[in-house]
Design an enzyme around this catalytic site. Sequence first.
Site, short mmCIF file in Angstrom:
data_model
loop_
_atom_site.label_atom_id
_atom_site.label_comp_id
_atom_site.label_asym_id
_atom_site.label_seq_id
_atom_site.Cartn_x
_atom_site.Cartn_y
_atom_site.Cartn_z
N THR A 89 36.50 36.95 43.11
CA THR A 89 36.14 36.57 41.75
C THR A 89 35.48 35.20 41.79
OG1 THR A 89 38.32 35.57 41.38
CG2 THR A 89 38.01 37.86 40.67
N TYR A 150 32.23 40.11 37.72
CA TYR A 150 33.27 40.94 38.34
C TYR A 150 33.37 42.31 37.66
CZ TYR A 150 37.94 42.11 40.16
OH TYR A 150 39.01 42.73 40.78
#
Length: 243
Positions: A89, A150
């Site tokens: 992330t 993401y």
Amino acid sequence: MEHATAIVTGACGGIGCEVSRALAAAHDVVGIFHGATEAARAEWRAQCGAAGTLVQADLTDHAATTAVMQAIITARGAPSVLVNCAGITNDAMFRKMRFEQWEQVIRTNLIALFSTTQPVFSAMCEAGTGVVINIGSVNGERGQAGQCNYAAAKAGLHGFTMSLAREGARYGVRAVTVSPGYTQTPMIDAIREDVRDAIRLQIPMQRFADPSEIAATVSFLSSPGAAYITGADIPVNGGLHIG
């Protein structure tokens, strides 16, 4: 399934290590890692024992990754299982997100699937058996503020799974996505405590998943009992997203 080979990318991460441990009960496991600490590598070896072999690779390097995968296939034959677990992330609200943040997450979480999967999928099709299990995310299903990169990558990952399932079915090769919710890993531990508490309160089961629960799902999907499951997105999220 004895002596069958399973490949797990992101093997030394919180979920990847548990997945490797679970698969080691019935497979020789090759774990692919990049940048893991020596402690994480030692933990992986302890969990997998003699059934495990670790290999380092930068999955964003297409040529190097393809070479690593091909070397595994040459040495061991077509793997029975590939688990694409590697992921990162790099969060920011979209208006403030730098292109580098977008590119890094998309490259690691989505583009790398080409390099890891193509050699293995081709070998599986030639062998007439195998399963590719892609680790998605609840936020790829429902979206999440601050995670446009993401969420986009994980949503794209399931599109990849569905298409791969259609291509592989005629050869006896399956593809499945497993989409965990928030899971008790170092990634969660890095979140501020008050934010973690707020997230937990949103989950109907009022807790984070244990990595072993994700691994158990992967283990089942790699077993003969899941032979008729392909193209699916299996949610393991405690009821956070029901749809």
